[in-house]
Design a protein around this motif. Sequence first.
Motif, mmCIF file in Angstrom:
data_model
loop_
_atom_site.group_PDB
_atom_site.id
_atom_site.type_symbol
_atom_site.label_atom_id
_atom_site.label_comp_id
_atom_site.label_asym_id
_atom_site.label_seq_id
_atom_site.Cartn_x
_atom_site.Cartn_y
_atom_site.Cartn_z
ATOM 1 N N CYS A 1 0.650 -1.397 -0.232
ATOM 2 C CA CYS A 1 0.115 -0.070 -0.291
ATOM 3 C C CYS A 1 0.736 1.425 0.298
ATOM 4 O O CYS A 1 2.099 1.207 0.591
ATOM 5 C CB CYS A 1 -1.190 -0.144 1.269
ATOM 6 N N THR A 2 0.639 2.152 -1.561
ATOM 7 C CA THR A 2 1.487 3.534 -1.205
ATOM 8 C C THR A 2 0.029 4.685 -1.225
ATOM 9 O O THR A 2 1.589 5.242 -1.079
ATOM 10 C CB THR A 2 2.459 3.621 -2.604
ATOM 11 N N THR A 3 -0.924 4.540 -0.860
ATOM 12 C CA THR A 3 -1.981 5.511 -1.431
ATOM 13 C C THR A 3 -2.505 5.455 -0.253
ATOM 14 O O THR A 3 -2.827 3.751 -0.353
ATOM 15 C CB THR A 3 -2.109 5.907 -2.629
ATOM 16 N N LEU A 4 -4.102 6.170 0.134
ATOM 17 C CA LEU A 4 -4.947 6.460 0.877
ATOM 18 C C LEU A 4 -5.663 5.183 0.229
ATOM 19 O O LEU A 4 -6.525 4.134 0.910
ATOM 20 C CB LEU A 4 -5.853 7.220 1.291
ATOM 21 N N ALA B 1 -7.041 1.557 1.533
ATOM 22 C CA ALA B 1 -8.506 0.938 1.685
ATOM 23 C C ALA B 1 -8.567 -0.377 0.845
ATOM 24 O O ALA B 1 -9.664 -0.887 1.072
ATOM 25 C CB ALA B 1 -9.236 2.813 0.833
ATOM 26 N N SER B 2 -8.180 -0.581 -0.675
ATOM 27 C CA SER B 2 -8.763 -1.507 -0.816
ATOM 28 C C SER B 2 -8.061 -2.376 -0.586
ATOM 29 O O SER B 2 -9.049 -3.746 -0.155
ATOM 30 C CB SER B 2 -7.962 -1.324 -2.223
ATOM 31 N N PHE B 3 -7.159 -2.742 0.075
ATOM 32 C CA PHE B 3 -6.540 -3.436 0.879
ATOM 33 C C PHE B 3 -7.142 -4.072 2.345
ATOM 34 O O PHE B 3 -7.878 -5.567 2.240
ATOM 35 C CB PHE B 3 -4.849 -2.816 2.086
ATOM 36 N N VAL C 1 -10.760 8.136 5.530
ATOM 37 C CA VAL C 1 -11.611 9.695 4.970
ATOM 38 C C VAL C 1 -10.263 10.431 5.585
ATOM 39 O O VAL C 1 -10.410 10.661 7.196
ATOM 40 C CB VAL C 1 -12.717 10.383 5.783
ATOM 41 N N GLU C 2 -10.046 11.456 4.401
ATOM 42 C CA GLU C 2 -8.674 11.995 5.000
ATOM 43 C C GLU C 2 -8.953 13.528 5.200
ATOM 44 O O GLU C 2 -10.164 14.660 4.685
ATOM 45 C CB GLU C 2 -7.692 12.702 4.305
ATOM 46 N N TYR D 1 -6.554 14.429 10.676
ATOM 47 C CA TYR D 1 -5.851 13.086 11.000
ATOM 48 C C TYR D 1 -7.244 12.524 10.073
ATOM 49 O O TYR D 1 -7.882 12.843 9.166
ATOM 50 C CB TYR D 1 -7.341 13.563 12.635
ATOM 51 N N LEU D 2 -6.586 11.082 9.787
ATOM 52 C CA LEU D 2 -7.462 10.988 8.981
ATOM 53 C C LEU D 2 -8.003 9.816 9.696
ATOM 54 O O LEU D 2 -7.744 9.430 10.976
ATOM 55 C CB LEU D 2 -6.149 9.034 8.801
ATOM 56 N N SER D 3 -9.621 9.590 9.220
ATOM 57 C CA SER D 3 -10.444 9.053 9.968
ATOM 58 C C SER D 3 -10.520 7.744 9.425
ATOM 59 O O SER D 3 -10.803 7.050 8.043
ATOM 60 C CB SER D 3 -12.061 9.616 9.278
ATOM 61 N N ILE D 4 -10.524 6.317 9.670
ATOM 62 C CA ILE D 4 -11.284 5.211 9.824
ATOM 63 C C ILE D 4 -12.136 4.396 10.184
ATOM 64 O O ILE D 4 -12.481 4.466 11.269
ATOM 65 C CB ILE D 4 -10.006 4.592 9.898
ATOM 66 N N GLU D 5 -13.090 4.632 9.660
ATOM 67 C CA GLU D 5 -14.695 4.061 9.704
ATOM 68 C C GLU D 5 -15.256 2.988 9.332
ATOM 69 O O GLU D 5 -14.888 2.708 8.354
ATOM 70 C CB GLU D 5 -15.765 4.894 9.029
ATOM 71 N N HIS D 6 -15.629 1.943 10.375
ATOM 72 C CA HIS D 6 -15.354 0.490 10.123
ATOM 73 C C HIS D 6 -17.167 0.458 10.423
ATOM 74 O O HIS D 6 -17.281 0.659 11.625
ATOM 75 C CB HIS D 6 -14.414 -0.645 10.751
ATOM 76 N N ALA D 7 -17.580 0.008 9.273
ATOM 77 C CA ALA D 7 -19.111 -0.147 9.712
ATOM 78 C C ALA D 7 -19.098 -2.411 9.512
ATOM 79 O O ALA D 7 -19.026 -2.615 8.608
ATOM 80 C CB ALA D 7 -19.560 -0.188 8.394
ATOM 81 N N CYS D 8 -20.354 -2.454 10.193
ATOM 82 C CA CYS D 8 -20.709 -4.184 10.175
ATOM 83 C C CYS D 8 -19.715 -4.516 11.034
ATOM 84 O O CYS D 8 -19.592 -6.638 10.159
ATOM 85 C CB CYS D 8 -21.422 -4.028 8.684
ATOM 86 N N ALA D 9 -19.236 -4.532 11.131
ATOM 87 C CA ALA D 9 -18.147 -5.938 12.301
ATOM 88 C C ALA D 9 -18.482 -6.485 13.509
ATOM 89 O O ALA D 9 -19.842 -5.848 13.991
ATOM 90 C CB ALA D 9 -16.703 -5.167 13.561
ATOM 91 N N PRO D 10 -18.678 -7.597 13.404
ATOM 92 C CA PRO D 10 -19.665 -8.802 14.359
ATOM 93 C C PRO D 10 -19.039 -8.299 15.762
ATOM 94 O O PRO D 10 -19.682 -9.559 16.412
ATOM 95 C CB PRO D 10 -19.019 -10.341 13.769
#
Length: 154
Positions: free
Chosen positions: A62-65, A69-71, A87-88, A92-101
């Motif tokens: 991974c070299t870009t956001l 994200a794809s990874f 989301v940059e 800050y960089l926001s990491i939004e994770h949805a639907c984790a069990p």
Amino acid sequence: MQDEHTATLLDYYTRHQTSVQWRGFLSALAEEFETQLDPSQLRILMARIGARFAARYPAGDCTTLDDLASFLNAVWSELDWGFVRLVERDDYLSIEHACAPLAVFGERAAAWASAFLEGAYQHWLNELGAGSLALQEYQSANAHSYEFRLLKSP
């Protein structure tokens, strides 16, 4: 009305995402964890488990956001663990994770279960060179998603 409908669908998905064979076990495991450790210790434990998990999925290419994200989405999709959005922001960089069990651990585990994701994301970010920057969880407005922020250095 659509927001209520969407919330109902997400509630259903969250409750039924984990295989029946694991629900009782994971709930009992969470209860035992809570009798042995306080929430801050459980957060540390879950973050360590998350980091150990992430180490099995190297993010080295991974070299870009967009690459990251794809990874991340490929990893989570393969495991049926929801999806992530990066989301940059200005500071800050926001990491939004949805639907984790993670809801399978039960409502009481909400204070510590998400640290699994935090540990995984911190590991991947460290692997990609964010070493001295700390990831922090922020209260999400959505009960079915988690937000982590990587603060940019001044």
